[in-house]
Design a protein around this motif. Structure first.
Motif, PDB file in Angstrom:
ATOM      1  N   VAL A 269       0.839  -1.202   0.000  1.00 26.02           N
ATOM      2  CA  VAL A 269       0.000   0.000   0.000  1.00 26.02           C
ATOM      3  C   VAL A 269       0.876   1.256   0.000  1.00 26.02           C
ATOM      4  N   TYR A 270       1.988   1.179   0.735  1.00 28.64           N
ATOM      5  CA  TYR A 270       2.903   2.323   0.733  1.00 28.64           C
ATOM      6  C   TYR A 270       3.497   2.536  -0.651  1.00 28.64           C
ATOM      7  N   LEU A 272       2.069   1.722  -3.429  1.00 32.60           N
ATOM      8  CA  LEU A 272       0.976   2.282  -4.238  1.00 32.60           C
ATOM      9  C   LEU A 272       0.881   3.784  -4.020  1.00 32.60           C
ATOM     10  N   TRP A 273       0.962   4.177  -2.767  1.00 31.70           N
ATOM     11  CA  TRP A 273       0.857   5.589  -2.403  1.00 31.70           C
ATOM     12  C   TRP A 273       1.970   6.402  -3.058  1.00 31.70           C
ATOM     13  N   SER A 276       1.474   8.345  -6.289  1.00 28.38           N
ATOM     14  CA  SER A 276       0.788   9.628  -6.491  1.00 28.38           C
ATOM     15  C   SER A 276       1.527  10.803  -5.864  1.00 28.38           C
ATOM     16  N   GLU A 277       2.676  10.526  -5.237  1.00 29.11           N
ATOM     17  CA  GLU A 277       3.373  11.623  -4.558  1.00 29.11           C
ATOM     18  C   GLU A 277       4.630  12.048  -5.277  1.00 29.11           C
ATOM     19  N   GLU A 278       5.151  13.199  -4.866  1.00 29.71           N
ATOM     20  CA  GLU A 278       6.427  13.652  -5.432  1.00 29.71           C
ATOM     21  C   GLU A 278       7.485  13.667  -4.342  1.00 29.71           C
ATOM     22  N   GLU A 279       7.334  14.606  -3.413  1.00 32.31           N
ATOM     23  CA  GLU A 279       8.305  14.731  -2.325  1.00 32.31           C
ATOM     24  C   GLU A 279       8.372  13.476  -1.468  1.00 32.31           C
ATOM     25  N   LEU A 280       7.224  12.833  -1.344  1.00 29.43           N
ATOM     26  CA  LEU A 280       7.136  11.722  -0.396  1.00 29.43           C
ATOM     27  C   LEU A 280       7.517  10.362  -0.981  1.00 29.43           C
ATOM     28  N   LEU A 284       8.109   6.967   1.374  1.00 31.78           N
ATOM     29  CA  LEU A 284       7.063   5.950   1.238  1.00 31.78           C
ATOM     30  C   LEU A 284       7.632   4.638   0.731  1.00 31.78           C
TER      31      LEU A 284
ATOM     32  N   TYR B 220      -5.656  13.755  -7.687  1.00 31.92           N
ATOM     33  CA  TYR B 220      -4.752  13.488  -6.571  1.00 31.92           C
ATOM     34  C   TYR B 220      -5.538  13.297  -5.277  1.00 31.92           C
ATOM     35  N   GLU B 223      -7.011   9.925  -5.185  1.00 26.78           N
ATOM     36  CA  GLU B 223      -6.002   8.899  -4.923  1.00 26.78           C
ATOM     37  C   GLU B 223      -5.587   8.917  -3.462  1.00 26.78           C
ATOM     38  N   VAL B 227      -5.951   5.771  -1.042  1.00 23.94           N
ATOM     39  CA  VAL B 227      -4.790   5.072  -0.494  1.00 23.94           C
ATOM     40  C   VAL B 227      -4.718   5.168   1.035  1.00 23.94           C
ATOM     41  N   GLN B 230      -7.212   2.760   2.472  1.00 24.37           N
ATOM     42  CA  GLN B 230      -6.722   1.399   2.340  1.00 24.37           C
ATOM     43  C   GLN B 230      -5.660   1.117   3.398  1.00 24.37           C
ATOM     44  N   LEU B 231      -4.761   2.100   3.535  1.00 26.00           N
ATOM     45  CA  LEU B 231      -3.685   1.953   4.500  1.00 26.00           C
ATOM     46  C   LEU B 231      -4.232   1.788   5.906  1.00 26.00           C
ATOM     47  N   LYS B 405       0.230  21.714   0.200  1.00 25.31           N
ATOM     48  CA  LYS B 405       1.162  20.702  -0.288  1.00 25.31           C
ATOM     49  C   LYS B 405       2.406  20.632   0.604  1.00 25.31           C
ATOM     50  N   LYS B 408       1.473  19.152   3.946  1.00 22.55           N
ATOM     51  CA  LYS B 408       1.231  17.710   3.844  1.00 22.55           C
ATOM     52  C   LYS B 408       2.545  16.945   3.763  1.00 22.55           C
ATOM     53  N   ASP B 409       3.446  17.413   2.873  1.00 19.53           N
ATOM     54  CA  ASP B 409       4.709  16.711   2.721  1.00 19.53           C
ATOM     55  C   ASP B 409       5.471  16.685   4.036  1.00 19.53           C
ATOM     56  N   LYS B 413       5.848  13.193   6.167  1.00 17.97           N
ATOM     57  CA  LYS B 413       7.204  12.681   6.335  1.00 17.97           C
ATOM     58  C   LYS B 413       7.501  12.501   7.820  1.00 17.97           C
ATOM     59  N   LEU B 416       5.810   9.422   9.124  1.00 16.04           N
ATOM     60  CA  LEU B 416       6.501   8.184   8.768  1.00 16.04           C
ATOM     61  C   LEU B 416       7.730   7.989   9.643  1.00 16.04           C
TER      62      LEU B 416
END
Lengths: 478, 444
Positions: A269-270, A272-273, A276-280, A284, B220, B223, B227, B230-231, B405, B408-409, B413, B416
């Motif tokens: 799932v990560y 997959l995620w 859709s991301e750029e920075e992340l 991920l 986006y 998505e 996601v 789902q996660l 954006k 969020k980033d 991060k 995580l």
């Protein structure tokens, strides 16, 4: 280890060769029980042998107990399972390879193929010859749980390992390893084994034994010595506990497997995620990678449980049953002795009654010559009593031997049980530490790769909540 | 900044309009403009820098609801304190008031309607979802209430740090004035706008020339929503299973203890190993409790994705309204032309009937032309208004998108990384327990 070096020939020969010095060495034993036994039984050296292959010399048993692993002179492996198909059945045979320097073996290497039935036969013979020795259990005939087919690879492998252990335990046993049947099992060709199996007490006589045994069980043993009562209590509790442990471990295995299945879904799932991301994207993907690696470690953990701990504990569940059977057989031997004693007491009472001329009245009533009849009866009774006395003496010996054999084997068994259980759990604990260490490394490397000022060092300095610290302190104190 | 999206009627608009006078815009958008002007001026002066805000406590209350039925609900204590006072070493008692969840909802709805171009921070979930089985799904459960308290505080802090939202007066009153706040909110009349907007948002309409950036953003947000949910689902299942693994080990503790009673040499080792197994089994409760924070962070962005989508939808709506207004204007102008020149370019029933049943009188035509002229002037104003509205919206929305954006980033991060730190903690605990157990086993 003790400095006793033993001539292998001594251990299996008839007991007359006991040397008095050895009784001095016995003080090196830790168990007082054994000490007592041997000083009392040193007089038994001329005792009757009801089986040629059993050395009743306790001293020789002691020697074997102290035997160093380095002096091991027989090595057996069970491997190479092969499937055989005949018109009637399909079965698996295993290769049994023996390497030995023992003099009673003609050659030093033997290779034979044996099937499960053969192992069963061997076990039966050993138990027959040594009813109160503890023979390591065989793997079960069938596994009821789950959909395990007889020819499933895991099942065969588990069985092979258990059979290997079975033979090696017998080889390590000072008395059992001298068994003639054991030797034949290891060395004979297929046809030789078959013909040997046909010898020995026939079906009917074995039936007779069983009937007698059942009768005695029904009657029950009257004066079970305390030490065996203690052992019985222990065995009953042990059986319960080991069965529980077996079940708990199987349950843990099940839960672990299910956890692994879910974990396998988590990483993707990560990934997959990250699509859709750029920075992340980096972090991920990093997460996905970490989780996948943890999956691999979990898989190893699962395998260890399934291949090591579960079989090890299950073995002892079977052992518990063996112990119960051994105790039953010992009881039966005692019961047999007690019954005979009772019979003797009755006969003696009869004899007494006779000498009081009570029979005279009956005899004269029947028209016989009373004096003659009385004399005949008395003579008959005397003979019977003498015969009984002889039988009782034999039974008493048998009982004493059985009891001693059990006592010695009991402490031997306890020692190996401790070793086995300790080893099994130790390995599991090690495996678990290993698992967490590997996962720790995975996550720490992830942190490193993310930089961001938060490195592995700062995570080490995470302050613990006071309750946590108190708990740890109390745990370390135990 | 953001340039207006390509509309075919663009040129029309430019040609048709004279000077743009913002003051002639409808009253509602004047309000909006006012707010924005204010914020432009006060940019950087976020409320969060002036005031300490926290949601300190939660309490159960009993009361009668709108349909006069007794109910139990929870209220949350909002405490505020000026930062200067704290910095100066004084320790004044904070101002405080109680609010319930529905009031937070009301506040958020107000913000949504009033600042449609802002990705409005989400509230913590109304009902517990994505629960792994041991966690309660009950709204009254203390753990749930606690996590909600944290979520509500987070919401307030996020609003207070937003360059636009933090200056809103209604928000300020929410924090400062307990009584009468609801009335003030309703007085703004946002409800009417909300209703119509809501209806429009739920309606399906197609924009002829969608703005590519907004379309991408909408994709986006879809998505992200998909996601993260789902996660959350998978994580909950994993947590559930892990719980099972740890808890079963507790049985070892019990059986070891019972077994140790009959053993001489092994007894002590078994007993102490058993204690460690118990410790292992109970450690999972804290572990999963901590993981819930991670789940909450993911949930916040699940809901943020919804908010993001809402902004895109509002833009679509605005675009659609603009396009409709332009089309309307175009058709009206065409009608005028036809009427004026007598030519029929487009088919109309009117035209048909006229052909069949005769022409109108000159007077009738003049009257019609007059009406049309008026309508066209109105239409042109509307188009002008809508265009400006759209342009402003796009400009402001894009600013907020960039802000969102980055936020969020950064936040994800960090989430995580915190997850990794959590896992490291779990591993360390595991190592400790099993090393201790190993120690005990070796002494058996």
């Amino acid at each position: 280890m003790s400095g006793i070096t033993v001539d292998p020939a001594v251990s299996c020969a008839p007991a007359q060769e006991i040397s008095a010095d050895l009784s001095g060495q016995m003080l090196e034993l830790d168990e007082d029980d054994d000490l007592e036994v041997f000083s009392k039984d040193s007089t038994l050296s001329d005792g009757s042998l009801f089986n040629a292959s059993m050395p009743t010399s306790p001293a020789s048993m002691v020697n074997q107990l102290e035997e160093d692993v380095d002096t091991k002179d027989i090595f057996i492996t069970v491997d190479n399972p092969e499937s055989h198909v005949t018109a009637i059945e399909t079965f698996i045979t295993y290769r049994v390879l023996t390497k030995t320097t023992r003099s009673e073996f003609d050659s030093c290497e033997y290779e034979v193929r044996r099937r499960y039935q053969d192992f069963l036969w061997l076990k039966g013979k050993l138990e027959e010859a040594h009813p109160t020795l503890i023979v390591h259990p065989l793997p079960e005939k069938f596994v009821m749980k789950g959909m395990v087919e007889r020819f499933n690879d895991d099942f065969i492998e588990t069985r092979r390992k258990a059979l290997h252990k079975f033979l090696n335990r017998i080889a390590d046993h000072p008395i059992l390893s001298c068994s003639e049947d054991f030797k034949i099992f290891l060395t004979a060709q297929a046809w030789e084994l078959t013909s040997h199996k046909k010898q020995g007490p026939g079906f009917l006589s074995r039936m007779g034994d069983t009937v007698r045994a059942v009768a005695n069980t029904v009657r029950g043993v009257k004066n079970r010595p305390e030490e065996f009562a203690t052992i019985q209590e222990y065995v009953d509790t042990f059986a319960q506990k080991i069965t529980s442990l077996d079940r708990v471990t199987q349950r843990i295995l099940k839960e672990q497997k299910e956890y692994l299945e879910e974990l396998k879904e988590y990483g993707p799932v990560y990934t997959l995620w990250s699509g859709s991301e750029e920075e992340l994207v980096e972090p991920l993907k990093g997460m996905a990678g970490c989780i996948d690696r943890c999956c691999k470690e979990t898989e190893e953990q699962v395998n260890h449980l399934a291949e090591s701990l579960v079989p090890a504990l299950h073995e002892y569940v079977l052992c518990a049953e063996t112990l119960k059977a051994v105790l039953r057989r010992r009881d039966n031997i005692q019961a047999e002795y007690e019954t005979k004693n009772e019979t003797l007491a009755n006969k003696k009472a009869d004899r007494e009654a006779d000498s009081k001329d009570l029979g005279f009245i009956l005899g004269s009533f029947l028209g016989k010559n009373p004096e003659e009849a009385k004399q005949q009866r008395q003579q008959r009774l005397d003979v019977e009593i003498e015969e009984l006395k002889e039988e009782i003496e034999k039974l008493e010996d048998k009982m004493e031997c059985a009891n001693n054999a059990l006592k010695v084997d009991w402490s031997r068994w306890q020692r190996s049980m401790r070793e086995d259980v300790k080893t099994a759990f130790l390995h599991t604990a090690e495996k678990n530490v290993d698992y967490y260490e590997k996962c720790l490394a995975v996550w720490e490397s992830f942190l490193l790769s993310q930089g961001s000022g938060l490195d592995a060092e700062s995570s080490r300095e995470q302050p613990q909540a006071p309750e946590e610290m108190a708990k740890e302190a109390s745990l370390q104190a135990t | 900044m953001a340039d207006p999206s390509n509309i075919t009627a663009d040129e029309e608009v430019a040609a048709a309009t004279g000077d743009t006078d913002v003051a002639t815009a409808a009253a509602a958008s004047a309000e909006l403009e006012n707010n924005k002007t204010n914020t432009m001026v006060e940019e950087g002066a976020h409320l969060i820098k002036k005031m300490e805000i926290c949601v300190a406590e939660a309490e159960k209350r009993m009361g009668k609801n709108s349909v006069n039925i007794q109910e139990t609900y929870t209220v949350y204590l909002i405490e505020t304190r000026p930062i200067d006072a704290v910095a100066e070493g004084q320790n004044p008692a904070p101002d405080s008031l109680w609010r319930r969840y529905s009031e937070f909802e009301l506040l958020r709805n107000y913000l949504l309607v009033t600042y449609p171009f802002v990705v409005v921070p989400p509230l913590p979930e109304k009902r517990a979802e994505f629960v792994w089985h041991k966690l309660s799904a009950d709204n009254m459960d203390p753990d749930f209430v606690e996590r909600r308290r944290v979520g509500l505080e987070n919401f307030l802090l996020r609003v207070a740090s937003h360059s636009v939202l933090s200056n809103d007066k209604i928000f300020y009153h929410f924090l400062k004035e307990e009584n009468g706040w609801k009335e003030v909110v309703f007085e703004t009349g946002f409800q009417a706008k909300a209703d119509s907007r809501l209806r429009a948002l739920n309606a399906t309409f197609r924009v002829k020339t969608p703005d590519k950036r907004f379309t991408e953003l909408k994709h986006y947000s879809d998505e992200l929503q998909s996601v993260t949910s789902q996660l959350l689902r998978v994580r909950a299942r994993v947590a559930d299973r892990l719980y099972g693994v740890y808890k079963v080990h507790g049985n070892y503790g019990r059986v070891f203890s019972e077994w140790s009673a009959i053993e001489k040499e092994m007894g002590d080792g078994l007993q102490s190993a058993g204690h460690h197994m118990d410790a292992y089994a109970s450690s999972i409760d804290d572990i999963l409790e901590e993981e819930e924070h991670y789940a909450d962070q993911l949930k916040e962005y699940l809901f943020y994705a919804e908010a993001l989508r809402a902004v895109c939808r509002k833009h679509e709506l605005m675009q659609y309204e603009l396009e409709t207004a332009v089309l309307d204007l175009t058709s009206k102008k065409q009608q005028r032309e036809e009427l004026a020149t007598g030519t029929v370019r487009t088919f109309s029933f009117k035209g048909m009937t006229t052909k069949l049943f005769g022409q109108e009188t000159q007077e009738q035509r003049e009257a019609k032309l007059q009406v049309l002229e008026e309508q066209i002037i109105e239409g042109e104003e509307l188009v002008k208004e809508k265009t400006v509205e759209c342009e402003e919206f796009v400009k402001n929305a894009w600013v907020d998108m960039e802000r969102f954006k980055e936020q969020k980033d950064r936040d994800l991060k960090e989430a995580l990384i915190n997850y990794a730190i959590m896992q490291i903690g779990v591993c360390k605990k595991g190592i400790q327990v099993w090393a201790n157990a190993k120690e005990c086993f070796s002494k058996m």
